[in-house]
Design a protein around this motif. Structure first.
Motif, PDB file in Angstrom:
ATOM      1  N   TYR A  28     -13.930  29.338 -13.423  1.00 55.60           N
ATOM      2  CA  TYR A  28     -15.166  29.751 -12.823  1.00 55.60           C
ATOM      3  C   TYR A  28     -15.374  29.232 -11.612  1.00 55.60           C
ATOM      4  CZ  TYR A  28     -16.707  32.188 -17.105  1.00 55.60           C
ATOM      5  OH  TYR A  28     -16.835  33.185 -18.205  1.00 55.60           O
ATOM      6  N   GLU A  58     -23.802  23.165 -21.379  1.00 55.17           N
ATOM      7  CA  GLU A  58     -25.253  23.523 -20.974  1.00 55.17           C
ATOM      8  C   GLU A  58     -25.810  22.488 -19.824  1.00 55.17           C
ATOM      9  OE1 GLU A  58     -27.810  24.380 -24.137  1.00 55.17           O
ATOM     10  OE2 GLU A  58     -26.738  26.003 -24.961  1.00 55.17           O
ATOM     11  N   GLY A  61     -24.481  23.814 -16.519  1.00 57.45           N
ATOM     12  CA  GLY A  61     -25.066  25.198 -16.018  1.00 57.45           C
ATOM     13  C   GLY A  61     -24.451  26.270 -16.978  1.00 57.45           C
ATOM     14  N   PHE A  62     -23.800  26.052 -18.159  1.00 60.27           N
ATOM     15  CA  PHE A  62     -23.350  27.215 -18.739  1.00 60.27           C
ATOM     16  C   PHE A  62     -24.587  27.611 -19.934  1.00 60.27           C
ATOM     17  CE2 PHE A  62     -19.280  25.798 -17.643  1.00 60.27           C
ATOM     18  CZ  PHE A  62     -18.674  26.979 -17.423  1.00 60.27           C
ATOM     19  N   ARG A  63     -24.485  28.621 -20.432  1.00 60.63           N
ATOM     20  CA  ARG A  63     -25.363  29.369 -21.647  1.00 60.63           C
ATOM     21  C   ARG A  63     -24.464  29.311 -22.571  1.00 60.63           C
ATOM     22  NH1 ARG A  63     -26.795  33.715 -19.511  1.00 60.63           N
ATOM     23  NH2 ARG A  63     -28.633  32.795 -18.525  1.00 60.63           N
ATOM     24  N   THR A  64     -24.335  28.675 -24.006  1.00 61.22           N
ATOM     25  CA  THR A  64     -23.665  28.695 -24.911  1.00 61.22           C
ATOM     26  C   THR A  64     -24.220  29.114 -26.199  1.00 61.22           C
ATOM     27  OG1 THR A  64     -24.380  26.448 -25.724  1.00 61.22           O
ATOM     28  CG2 THR A  64     -22.747  26.507 -23.904  1.00 61.22           C
ATOM     29  N   GLU A 140     -21.339  31.038 -21.081  1.00 62.71           N
ATOM     30  CA  GLU A 140     -21.484  32.195 -19.959  1.00 62.71           C
ATOM     31  C   GLU A 140     -21.943  31.537 -18.796  1.00 62.71           C
ATOM     32  OE1 GLU A 140     -24.194  36.162 -19.110  1.00 62.71           O
ATOM     33  OE2 GLU A 140     -24.212  35.386 -20.907  1.00 62.71           O
ATOM     34  N   PRO A 141     -21.527  31.368 -17.748  1.00 62.88           N
ATOM     35  CA  PRO A 141     -22.226  30.501 -16.698  1.00 62.88           C
ATOM     36  C   PRO A 141     -23.617  31.268 -15.927  1.00 62.88           C
ATOM     37  CG  PRO A 141     -20.369  31.865 -15.772  1.00 62.88           C
ATOM     38  CD  PRO A 141     -20.419  32.202 -17.193  1.00 62.88           C
ATOM     39  N   THR A 142     -24.622  30.129 -15.920  1.00 60.38           N
ATOM     40  CA  THR A 142     -25.812  30.758 -15.316  1.00 60.38           C
ATOM     41  C   THR A 142     -25.741  30.523 -13.867  1.00 60.38           C
ATOM     42  OG1 THR A 142     -26.882  28.598 -15.444  1.00 60.38           O
ATOM     43  CG2 THR A 142     -26.998  29.972 -17.410  1.00 60.38           C
ATOM     44  N   PRO A 143     -26.958  30.839 -13.032  1.00 65.51           N
ATOM     45  CA  PRO A 143     -26.827  30.772 -11.713  1.00 65.51           C
ATOM     46  C   PRO A 143     -26.863  29.286 -11.249  1.00 65.51           C
ATOM     47  CG  PRO A 143     -28.386  32.260 -12.054  1.00 65.51           C
ATOM     48  CD  PRO A 143     -27.980  31.866 -13.445  1.00 65.51           C
ATOM     49  N   ARG A 144     -27.313  28.275 -12.019  1.00 67.27           N
ATOM     50  CA  ARG A 144     -27.253  26.890 -12.106  1.00 67.27           C
ATOM     51  C   ARG A 144     -26.068  26.287 -11.945  1.00 67.27           C
ATOM     52  NH1 ARG A 144     -27.852  22.280 -15.071  1.00 67.27           N
ATOM     53  NH2 ARG A 144     -27.897  23.309 -16.969  1.00 67.27           N
TER      54      ARG A 144
END
Length: 729
Positions: A28, A58, A61-64, A140-144
């Motif tokens: 990413y 997390e 900056g990921f959502r898991t 899934e990567p978040t904006p952070r």
């Protein structure tokens, strides 16, 4: 999905989880070092858990989401890349999957393609609602995640290691001059060969032939002298270089926090030490030899082009094909090298356990099982060696075919030139000599590429050590202890690394008065030894603060603090050295009065006097064996010899008989005067005279008081001691 998914190799057996996360972050567009991800995943003695990977992901900056699903749902519904729990003891990245195959980035094996059936056999771990299911972590990567910059790699590059050669500039200059002289001497030989044939033989001038042969003999003697000096210089440089590199590695290793070694296998560290040999060989062998090869290649290449330009073109084309064929195998060699390291590490750890644990193996009648486990590793290593041999044979066969084919074509062209009058017979012989001199540099250049790859792989593993933060990261740590030397715990909690672990200590508030004896008691697993390790700065508190007087313990130098602490831990080590050196471990020459006092306090003089060489008797792994009680008394003597301000004892007398314990406790009580002492013990006769007794229960303080106060309360302490001290009901 990119065709070339970023692949990183795990540096040791415990690193599969952090390495998988590293590959996904790189996919990413962000780079994280393995050291950073190891810390964030809270890797422990048993590796890392899926929860630890999830929390680390997390954190950056990921959502898991962790799921347990059948393969059909994984193929149809889950986004990739994802992390799959593999074979019950490993993690891999699934970066592409469809109805026919699954593409996996395995940190141990590389990029691998599996059929659905092959993947399912490795991935499935349970049956859910009647369907075989496996565990996966979706990310899934978040904006952070994209707001973070990652962490720039601080690893040393291979070329930076050439800085180790700087102290040897004069020797390198001499070596360079030797290379030039050697090349110049070799350059004369083809011309002398041609003159013998074209002038001496054709004119039948024996005197001329003799003169030229004498000249060749002198050139040969000169080359041998140059080579002799060059070998001595290379040996001198390589030994000094190897010592410098290995010394720096060991110095760095010894600067690491003690907690780092909890998640490391002994075999991994020993294999990294052996990696230094490949780096040293590259720097002093391959790198310096390739300079000689380049000089020869340039000099004789020009001469060959002067003799015959078409033959020079054939030679260059053949050499490029030869080099290209060999370089085709580099990627496979890289994979085999990673597998070789992992298996060698496992084999070495297994062998160390076999040798050091013979007593336990025999007592538990498991010597055959453990030997078979070691043999299984050896079988896997043998299979890997066979694969390496097969690879080498394919490589060698193709290279030999291309090389010899090139030489045959050149011979034909040279012979044709002689027949057509374009080249003399002497010129043909000289040309063959030049080709022979050019073949060797080409082979050395190709070998240099392979050695460069080997050294690079070794450096990657060594950088995993060199990029770790030192135990003492700040240069502003205090180098002296405060005047007030009592110790206090303020809301201290501690949890061992590893996601999901329960706290070992919770909200500890405790004062350890200066100059008094504090005893820590409690049932097994209550956190007594952990509390002692926090005091020794082996670990840092997860929360709260430990203070010495009004000064935080975290601001005091580890070395300075431990220099004032005498310690006896349950797993204390007796070195393979003399008794005197085992007691005075920090002194090059033991202080005799302090040594005798320490021996007297530990009540071990009778044992020492019964040995043939008394204090000079060698003990430990390579010397005389000692009993557990003798070992404890030697460790006590070691702690007393330091004349410490603080004394920390963890079950220091549990292996002693009643008579020895009574004498030693009497001696220690005198030695304790004016010192701050913390004693951890199960044998409560050891602690009943303490100024303060702290009772731990499930990581919390249950009671504090003296022996009499606590027995009168008939609380937790009373329950612990009533059987030992016959207090009744």
């Amino acid at each position: 999905m990119p065709r070339n998914f970023p692949l990183y190799r795990q540096l040791d057996a415990m690193d599969c989880g952090p390495t998988c996360l590293r590959m996904i972050t790189k996919h990413y567009g962000r780079s994280y070092s393995i050291a950073t991800l190891r810390e964030k995943t809270e890797i422990g003695k048993e590796g890392v858990s899926l929860l630890g990977i999830s929390q680390a992901a997390e954190n950056i900056g990921f959502r898991t989401l962790a799921v347990r699903v059948p393969l059909a749902r994984l193929v149809q519904e889950t986004p990739v890349p994802l992390i799959a729990h593999w074979g019950q003891n490993h993690f891999v990245v699934v970066y592409a999957l469809n109805a026919r195959q699954v593409q996996v980035a395995d940190p141990a094996l590389g990029l691998v393609k599996y059929t659905l059936a092959e993947f399912e056999s490795k991935w499935v771990s349970t049956v859910q609602e009647g369907e075989p299911s496996g565990i996966a972590l979706l990310l899934e990567p978040t904006p952070r995640f994209f707001e973070e910059d990652g962490d720039a790699p601080t690893a040393r590059g291979l070329w930076s290691l050439f800085g180790y050669l700087r102290p040897h500039k004069r020797l390198l200059v001499q070596l360079g001059l030797g290379l030039l002289v050697g090349a110049g001497l070799q350059l004369l030989l083809p011309f002398l060969t041609q003159s013998i044939v074209d002038t001496g033989v054709q004119t039948r001038n024996l005197s001329f032939i003799t003169l030229v042969l004498i000249a060749q003999l002198m050139l040969f003697a000169s080359r041998m002298a140059v080579e002799f000096v060059r070998s001595w210089i290379l040996l001198h440089i390589s030994v000094r270089l190897n010592l410098s590199i290995l010394s720096d590695f060991l110095a760095k290793l010894l600067r690491l926090p003690l907690s780092y070694f909890d998640s490391k296998q002994t075999g991994d560290i020993l294999q990294r030490i052996q990696d230094h040999a490949r780096i040293e060989q590259f720097l002093t062998g391959s790198s310096l030899s390739v300079l000689f090869s380049l000089v020869n290649l340039a000099v004789f290449g020009v001469v060959l082009a002067y003799y015959n330009l078409p033959i020079f073109g054939v030679f260059m084309l053949g050499s490029l094909l030869y080099a290209g064929w060999v370089l085709l195998f580099l990627r496979v060699r890289r994979k085999l090298d990673h597998k070789r390291f992992a298996l060698a590490s496992a084999g070495q750890s297994s062998l160390i356990q076999l040798v050091t644990g013979v007593q336990e193996l025999k007592l538990n009648t498991c010597e055959h099982l453990k030997r078979w486990q070691w043999e299984n590793v050896q079988v896997r290593q043998f299979r890997l060696m066979m694969r390496g041999l097969a690879l080498g044979q394919y490589q060698q066969t193709g290279a030999l075919f291309l090389n010899e084919g090139k030489n045959i074509i050149i011979t034909f062209l040279a012979a044709s030139a002689v027949v057509n009058g374009q080249l003399t017979l002497g010129g043909m012989l000289a040309l063959q000599y030049i080709i022979g001199q050019l073949n060797s540099p080409v082979e050395q250049l190709v070998q240099f590429t392979q050695h460069y790859q080997d050294a690079q792989l070794s450096l990657e593993r060594l950088n995993e050590i060199h990029t770790q933060p030192d135990e003492e990261q700040s240069v502003n740590l205090l180098t002296s202890l405060p005047a007030e030397q009592g110790i206090s715990f303020r809301n201290v909690s501690f949890t061992y690394p590893g996601a999901g672990n329960d706290p070992v200590l919770t909200n500890i508030n405790l004062t350890i008065p200066e100059g008094q004896v504090t005893a820590i008691v409690g049932s097994s697993g209550s956190g007594k030894t952990t509390l002692l390790k926090l005091l020794l700065k082996i670990y840092d508190p997860s929360a709260g603060d430990i203070r010495v007087g009004r000064t935080s313990l975290s601001t005091i130098s580890h070395r300075v603090w431990r220099g004032q602490c005498g310690t006896v831990l349950q797993d204390g080590l007796i070195f393979s050295d003399t008794i005197a050196n085992n007691i005075a471990v920090a002194d090059e020459r033991p202080n005799i009065p302090r040594l005798l006092r320490a021996v007297d306090v530990a009540n071990i003089e009778t044992f020492i006097d019964g040995l043939p060489l008394r204090y000079n008797t060698k003990i430990g792994a390579e010397g005389n064996g000692v009993s557990q009680g003798q070992k404890q008394r030697l460790l006590l003597a070691r702690a007393v010899y330091k004349e410490p301000t603080y004394l920390f004892l963890d079950e220091a007398t549990n292996a002693l008989d009643a008579n020895n314990e009574r004498v030693i406790m009497h001696n220690l009580n005198q030695f304790f005067e004016g010192r701050t002492v913390v004693v951890v013990a199960h044998r409560l006769s050891t602690v009943r005279n303490a100024d303060q007794i702290v009772v731990l229960e499930q990581g919390e303080i249950a009671e504090i008081g003296t022996h009499n106060e606590l027995t009168q309360r008939r609380g937790r302490y009373y329950e612990l001691v009533k059987n030992q001290l016959e207090l009744g009901t």
